[in-house]
Design a protein around this motif. Structure first.
Motif, PDB file in Angstrom:
ATOM      1  N   ARG A  93      41.925  28.530  32.476  1.00  0.00           N
ATOM      2  CA  ARG A  93      41.173  29.476  33.304  1.00  0.00           C
ATOM      3  C   ARG A  93      41.242  30.886  32.716  1.00  0.00           C
ATOM      4  O   ARG A  93      40.246  31.610  32.700  1.00  0.00           O
ATOM      5  N   LEU A  94      42.398  31.279  32.243  1.00  0.00           N
ATOM      6  CA  LEU A  94      42.543  32.593  31.624  1.00  0.00           C
ATOM      7  C   LEU A  94      41.612  32.727  30.415  1.00  0.00           C
ATOM      8  O   LEU A  94      40.960  33.759  30.234  1.00  0.00           O
ATOM      9  N   TYR A  95      41.522  31.685  29.618  1.00  0.00           N
ATOM     10  CA  TYR A  95      40.697  31.688  28.408  1.00  0.00           C
ATOM     11  C   TYR A  95      39.232  31.987  28.725  1.00  0.00           C
ATOM     12  O   TYR A  95      38.554  32.673  27.967  1.00  0.00           O
ATOM     13  N   PHE A  96      38.752  31.458  29.843  1.00  0.00           N
ATOM     14  CA  PHE A  96      37.349  31.624  30.212  1.00  0.00           C
ATOM     15  C   PHE A  96      37.129  32.666  31.305  1.00  0.00           C
ATOM     16  O   PHE A  96      36.016  32.804  31.817  1.00  0.00           O
ATOM     17  N   LEU A  97      38.155  33.408  31.676  1.00  0.00           N
ATOM     18  CA  LEU A  97      38.057  34.347  32.794  1.00  0.00           C
ATOM     19  C   LEU A  97      36.935  35.366  32.597  1.00  0.00           C
ATOM     20  O   LEU A  97      36.277  35.771  33.547  1.00  0.00           O
ATOM     21  N   GLY A  98      36.693  35.761  31.375  1.00  0.00           N
ATOM     22  CA  GLY A  98      35.645  36.728  31.087  1.00  0.00           C
ATOM     23  C   GLY A  98      34.234  36.220  31.381  1.00  0.00           C
ATOM     24  O   GLY A  98      33.288  37.002  31.381  1.00  0.00           O
ATOM     25  N   LEU A  99      34.085  34.931  31.644  1.00  0.00           N
ATOM     26  CA  LEU A  99      32.772  34.388  32.005  1.00  0.00           C
ATOM     27  C   LEU A  99      32.449  34.595  33.480  1.00  0.00           C
ATOM     28  O   LEU A  99      31.307  34.424  33.893  1.00  0.00           O
ATOM     29  N   LEU A 100      33.459  34.947  34.270  1.00  0.00           N
ATOM     30  CA  LEU A 100      33.241  35.210  35.694  1.00  0.00           C
ATOM     31  C   LEU A 100      32.875  36.673  35.900  1.00  0.00           C
ATOM     32  O   LEU A 100      33.171  37.533  35.063  1.00  0.00           O
ATOM     33  N   GLU A 101      32.294  36.930  37.037  1.00  0.00           N
ATOM     34  CA  GLU A 101      32.014  38.314  37.411  1.00  0.00           C
ATOM     35  C   GLU A 101      33.345  39.048  37.577  1.00  0.00           C
ATOM     36  O   GLU A 101      34.316  38.461  38.071  1.00  0.00           O
ATOM     37  N   PRO A 102      33.408  40.311  37.199  1.00  0.00           N
ATOM     38  CA  PRO A 102      34.660  41.053  37.321  1.00  0.00           C
ATOM     39  C   PRO A 102      35.286  41.001  38.717  1.00  0.00           C
ATOM     40  O   PRO A 102      36.504  40.914  38.846  1.00  0.00           O
ATOM     41  N   VAL A 103      34.483  40.989  39.761  1.00  0.00           N
ATOM     42  CA  VAL A 103      35.031  40.975  41.118  1.00  0.00           C
ATOM     43  C   VAL A 103      35.691  39.642  41.467  1.00  0.00           C
ATOM     44  O   VAL A 103      36.465  39.571  42.422  1.00  0.00           O
ATOM     45  N   GLU A 104      35.416  38.586  40.716  1.00  0.00           N
ATOM     46  CA  GLU A 104      35.995  37.264  40.990  1.00  0.00           C
ATOM     47  C   GLU A 104      37.312  37.026  40.250  1.00  0.00           C
ATOM     48  O   GLU A 104      38.065  36.126  40.613  1.00  0.00           O
ATOM     49  N   ARG A 105      37.584  37.800  39.253  1.00  0.00           N
ATOM     50  CA  ARG A 105      38.684  37.504  38.334  1.00  0.00           C
ATOM     51  C   ARG A 105      40.065  37.625  38.969  1.00  0.00           C
ATOM     52  O   ARG A 105      40.928  36.780  38.744  1.00  0.00           O
ATOM     53  N   VAL A 106      40.299  38.661  39.741  1.00  0.00           N
ATOM     54  CA  VAL A 106      41.626  38.861  40.322  1.00  0.00           C
ATOM     55  C   VAL A 106      41.974  37.721  41.269  1.00  0.00           C
ATOM     56  O   VAL A 106      43.114  37.254  41.303  1.00  0.00           O
TER      57      VAL A 106
ATOM     58  N   HIS B 125      49.314  41.050  34.064  1.00  0.00           N
ATOM     59  CA  HIS B 125      47.901  40.960  33.675  1.00  0.00           C
ATOM     60  C   HIS B 125      46.996  41.404  34.827  1.00  0.00           C
ATOM     61  O   HIS B 125      45.993  42.093  34.594  1.00  0.00           O
ATOM     62  N   ILE B 126      47.361  41.040  36.037  1.00  0.00           N
ATOM     63  CA  ILE B 126      46.589  41.485  37.206  1.00  0.00           C
ATOM     64  C   ILE B 126      46.638  43.009  37.306  1.00  0.00           C
ATOM     65  O   ILE B 126      45.615  43.658  37.535  1.00  0.00           O
ATOM     66  N   GLU B 127      47.812  43.577  37.110  1.00  0.00           N
ATOM     67  CA  GLU B 127      47.943  45.041  37.186  1.00  0.00           C
ATOM     68  C   GLU B 127      47.121  45.733  36.111  1.00  0.00           C
ATOM     69  O   GLU B 127      46.485  46.756  36.365  1.00  0.00           O
ATOM     70  N   ARG B 128      47.129  45.184  34.901  1.00  0.00           N
ATOM     71  CA  ARG B 128      46.420  45.818  33.789  1.00  0.00           C
ATOM     72  C   ARG B 128      44.922  45.621  33.845  1.00  0.00           C
ATOM     73  O   ARG B 128      44.174  46.487  33.399  1.00  0.00           O
ATOM     74  N   HIS B 129      44.469  44.495  34.405  1.00  0.00           N
ATOM     75  CA  HIS B 129      43.034  44.173  34.323  1.00  0.00           C
ATOM     76  C   HIS B 129      42.369  44.008  35.687  1.00  0.00           C
ATOM     77  O   HIS B 129      41.181  43.688  35.739  1.00  0.00           O
ATOM     78  N   GLY B 130      43.112  44.218  36.724  1.00  0.00           N
ATOM     79  CA  GLY B 130      42.539  44.113  38.072  1.00  0.00           C
ATOM     80  C   GLY B 130      41.772  45.356  38.418  1.00  0.00           C
ATOM     81  O   GLY B 130      41.778  46.351  37.684  1.00  0.00           O
TER      82      GLY B 130
END
Length: 183
Positions: free
Chosen positions: A96-109, A174-179
């Motif tokens: 899931r982490l590998y493909f996380l960038g395929l989701l909308e930013p609001v869905e990632r966290v 990772h959540i703190e840095r990219h959330g």
């Protein structure tokens, strides 16, 4: 594996050969697959209507290029945003982490938080087992000839706990840095 293939095809339509190379070039960091297992997964995805043949190249081999259908996009999205299941937490989390960038930013966290919750639950189970073993280790009456074996088997549990603690810390960071920024 099917969802990993869907993710690769969401990035770009690909042939069977391209998918094999995609596994070798990046996916192999967290998921090992043979060409036979990739082919079986492709056949299943075709049968379920999640992918289709976009084109067949002319020539001797008639190389097929696959792409996602709308149903395949929906299946991939449901998998990405669903609970990470299965016995192999590391593969569930890293795929899931590998493909996380395929989701909308609001869905990632939310995805990262579901992964974190699964790590917390698995860590709690391992920690409970550790406490239970601590409490009853002397009463287990391990024969002398198996004490070395038991020591190293226990080390396996220690490793699992340490690994889960690391993963938990890493995903929280990772959540703190990219959330999203706190408001």
């Amino acid at each position: 594996m099917a969802h990993v293939i869907l993710g690769l095809l969401l990035i770009a339509p690909q042939s069977f050969y391209d998918l094999i190379k995609g596994f070798e070039a990046g996916v192999a960091l967290f998921y090992s697959a043979s060409s036979g297992s990739i082919k079986r997964a492709l056949d299943t995805l075709l049968a379920r209507g999640f992918i289709e043949v976009a084109s067949v190249e002319a020539g001797g081999r008639g190389r097929k290029v696959y792409h996602l259908t709308d149903a395949g996009r929906e299946e991939f999205h449901a998998w990405m945003t669903g609970e990470p299941t299965g016995p192999d937490l590391e593969t569930a989390a890293l795929s899931r982490l590998y493909f996380l960038g395929l989701l909308e930013p609001v869905e990632r966290v939310a995805v990262l938080r579901r992964i974190t919750a699964r790590i917390e639950a698995d860590l709690a189970a391992l920690s409970a087992l550790d406490k239970q073993l601590d409490k009853h280790f002397d009463a287990l009456d391990v024969p002398e000839e198996h004490r070395d074996l038991a020591t190293h088997q226990r080390a396996t549990l220690d490793y699992g706990i340490a690994s889960h603690r690391f993963a938990l810390d890493w995903f929280r960071d990772h959540i703190e840095r990219h959330g999203p920024p706190d408001r």
